[in-house]
Design a protein around this motif. Sequence first.
Motif, short mmCIF file in Angstrom:
data_model
loop_
_atom_site.label_atom_id
_atom_site.label_comp_id
_atom_site.label_asym_id
_atom_site.label_seq_id
_atom_site.Cartn_x
_atom_site.Cartn_y
_atom_site.Cartn_z
N UNK A 14 2.63 22.49 -43.56
CA UNK A 14 1.21 23.65 -43.00
C UNK A 14 0.75 22.06 -41.98
N UNK A 15 0.10 22.68 -41.36
CA UNK A 15 -0.45 22.52 -39.73
C UNK A 15 -2.00 23.09 -39.78
N UNK A 16 -2.75 22.73 -38.78
CA UNK A 16 -4.08 23.44 -38.35
C UNK A 16 -4.50 22.72 -37.06
N UNK A 17 -5.01 23.95 -36.65
CA UNK A 17 -5.42 24.55 -35.16
C UNK A 17 -6.89 24.19 -35.00
N UNK A 18 -7.30 23.95 -34.42
CA UNK A 18 -8.66 24.10 -33.97
C UNK A 18 -8.77 25.46 -32.81
N UNK A 19 -9.35 26.50 -33.66
CA UNK A 19 -9.61 27.42 -32.21
C UNK A 19 -10.62 27.43 -31.63
N UNK A 42 -19.54 22.76 -49.11
CA UNK A 42 -19.97 21.81 -48.02
C UNK A 42 -18.68 21.97 -46.96
N UNK A 43 -18.06 21.61 -46.84
CA UNK A 43 -17.17 21.81 -46.22
C UNK A 43 -16.31 22.52 -45.18
N UNK A 44 -16.06 24.42 -46.19
CA UNK A 44 -15.97 25.33 -45.74
C UNK A 44 -16.06 26.26 -45.99
N UNK A 82 2.86 31.91 -42.62
CA UNK A 82 0.75 32.46 -43.06
C UNK A 82 -0.29 31.90 -42.30
N UNK A 83 -1.02 32.36 -41.98
CA UNK A 83 -2.42 32.12 -41.23
C UNK A 83 -3.52 31.93 -42.28
N UNK A 84 -4.59 31.50 -42.92
CA UNK A 84 -6.10 31.47 -43.36
C UNK A 84 -6.88 30.77 -42.12
N UNK A 85 -7.40 31.60 -41.81
CA UNK A 85 -8.58 31.41 -40.64
C UNK A 85 -9.86 31.26 -42.05
N UNK A 86 -10.54 29.82 -41.65
CA UNK A 86 -11.82 29.50 -42.32
C UNK A 86 -12.55 28.61 -41.27
N UNK A 87 -13.91 28.49 -41.55
CA UNK A 87 -15.15 28.52 -40.81
C UNK A 87 -15.79 26.70 -41.05
N UNK A 88 -15.68 26.08 -40.68
CA UNK A 88 -15.82 23.95 -40.71
C UNK A 88 -17.00 24.21 -40.77
N UNK A 89 -18.05 23.96 -41.14
CA UNK A 89 -19.48 23.63 -41.79
C UNK A 89 -19.56 22.29 -41.74
N UNK A 145 -15.53 25.68 -32.39
CA UNK A 145 -15.94 24.21 -32.78
C UNK A 145 -16.14 24.25 -33.95
N UNK A 146 -16.15 25.64 -34.30
CA UNK A 146 -15.94 25.92 -36.55
C UNK A 146 -15.05 26.67 -37.08
N UNK A 147 -14.44 27.04 -35.77
CA UNK A 147 -13.17 27.96 -36.33
C UNK A 147 -11.72 27.15 -36.15
N UNK A 148 -11.07 26.84 -37.19
CA UNK A 148 -9.97 26.72 -38.12
C UNK A 148 -8.73 27.66 -38.69
N UNK A 149 -7.75 27.03 -37.85
CA UNK A 149 -6.45 28.04 -38.65
C UNK A 149 -5.73 27.08 -39.38
N UNK A 150 -5.51 27.35 -40.31
CA UNK A 150 -4.43 26.61 -41.41
C UNK A 150 -2.80 27.64 -41.59
N UNK A 151 -2.25 27.23 -40.88
CA UNK A 151 -1.21 27.33 -40.89
C UNK A 151 -0.06 26.72 -41.73
N UNK A 152 0.81 28.21 -42.34
CA UNK A 152 1.85 27.39 -43.78
C UNK A 152 3.09 28.16 -43.23
N UNK A 153 4.20 27.18 -42.83
CA UNK A 153 5.66 27.72 -42.97
C UNK A 153 6.32 27.82 -44.01
#
Length: 673
Positions: free
Chosen positions: A39-44, A87-89, A121-128, A46-54
């Motif tokens: 798993x890794x994290x990519x920042x798109x 409170x996080x995402x 697999x990719x999960x897009x999240x909005x970081x709070x 300021x607030x959008x991140x992608x969690x990537x699972x391979x």
Amino acid sequence: MRYLASLFLLVFSFTTANAQFFDDNDQNYQFSNPISWEAEVEQENDSIYNLIFTAKLEEGWHLYSQQEADIDIAPIPTKFTYNNTPETYELIGETEEPEAEPYYDEVFGADIIYFEDEVVFTQKIKVINPEGPEVVAEVYFSVCDDEQCLPPETERFTISLQDKQVTAGFTDLEISDRDQELADALDMNLKGMEAYHTEEEDGGSNFTNIFLLGFLGGLIALLTPCVFPMIPLTVSFFTKGAKNRKRGTINAISYGFFIVLIYLLLSLPFHLLDSVNPELLNNISTNVTLNVLFFVIFIIFAFSFFGYYEITLPSSWSSKMDDKASSVGGFIGIFFMALTLALVSFSCTGPILGSLLGGSLTSDGGAMQLSVGMGGFGLALALPFALFALFPNWLNSLPKSGGWLNTVKVVLGFIELGLAFKFLSNADLVQHWGLLKREIFIGIWILAGLGLVAYLFGLLRFPHDGPKQRISKGRFGVGVLVLLFVIYLIPGLTNTSHANLKLLSGFPPPLFYSVYDKGTEAPLGLEAYKDWDKGLEAAKRENKPIMIDFTGWACVNCRKMEEQVWSEPEVFETIRDDYILISLYVDDRKDLEEEEQFNYIRPNGSIKPIKTIGDKWATFQTINFRNNSQPFYVLVDPEVNMLHEPVGYMPDADKYYKWLQEGLEKFKETSKN
């Protein structure tokens, strides 16, 4: 008519052989782990991140999609869950996966999507708040190969958004004394396992089997009116037209070689398709439109064989090839002569080649399998020309052309008719039309068989039949054989243990695709305990040996074993009458009672939480047998002594029955002491 009898026996052999083309590969005493996750994290922004699972899989293994099949019993879909920390995402949409074409699975009777090699697999999240609590993501999954499935597992990733660090595993779990006690309680104190070891057996080559089937198809084609009369004419041309016998023999052998080459060349386009997309041919096999098209084509071929019309390639093609052969001469001319034979004989060889093509496209062998089958077909056609050129006197032993050749064509017409419904059945299973349930399919084959019997006994006639004559002994004998085959099919219409027809395994729809209600809590209606302790108590009470069946609801080969092996009368009766059957489902998602849940240290050192019934029995298998694959069968006595070496997927019913009997004999011997 002895040639017609030979034809029927060849076709019968084709069916039998097709039912037996499996490799034995018992995989005992091993702990498989063919998948790894990262798993890794990519920042798109300021607030959008992608969690990537391979997920990376070993060759031959596959991981199922997140999409659930709309059936009661289905493969376990991959599932992602995330801790609820608003409170996080926040999650944006669902976890995305690559697009993939579905694969029709005959055992489950549904379209299944799975991935091989590597999948992301990719999960897009909005970081709070990136400094808030960490993200905890869990993926629940199961992997299978062609012979076994592994129990479902859960992989956990703890993700820090602040520094984009990922920690894998259940790092917050510890092993307590209570956990160890519950794990130790699963140790069945097995005795005698050291006396057994795994001997890996080499299975027969599928390519060899396909080659033999193609060869049989070529032999059948030799007995048709389009090819058989060509043998003496062509051989005589080479032996008499050459300056010397040696030259004539070389020409005839060259002619045979070019026949084989031509049929091999016919498979080249499929190699091009295979190189573009290795999964293309397999995807074609599950295409509804193509299967319906094959059905229509085979019906057309069947009525052509019946004599209602003739299917030929344009006559200009064969004329041009014939002119080339006459004008060029030498080896090139011989090549064009061989090509002319392939063209003019198409009306007889085309349907047989169509069967070979259809069979290759509906299996996993792809283009190479088709080439091997084509090579066998071409060799069977070519051999007579070479052999009779070497031994010209053999020509005198050939039967004269006559009405028996038309009889061969009509027999092939009925065979094509039966095969046509196999393709319609494929489409029916994919779309769940319910048109050709197993019993309806077998009923159609029975009607086709009765039609063939009526023809062979002279009760049914076709356009090209000669004057009605007394039925020969050979034709009558073949009719009796066909009638016996029809009688063999009749139990397939019933809802009994005899409904599974071993010789036709793989041809009719699966046993569960039936007009009868097949609902049961145990395979084939057998009495099976789903708890080890309760089954052990029953074995002690009845003084019977135990067969432990490590299985799964989503285990394809577990279903194959039950439908194709356990359903055989002697195997079924032995399990029912002589053993206590304990079926332990390693993918049962029902939660254990809270006091039964614990944490377990896997052989690789990682920690696995045991929360469900499936978790418990998968761990039970690992602790006692150092194996985590299904199907997996173990024979023990009530005192938990091993009676035989455990086995895995074993599609040979005779071998499986022998294994059961040897375990039973060992039990009787030890009971006397």
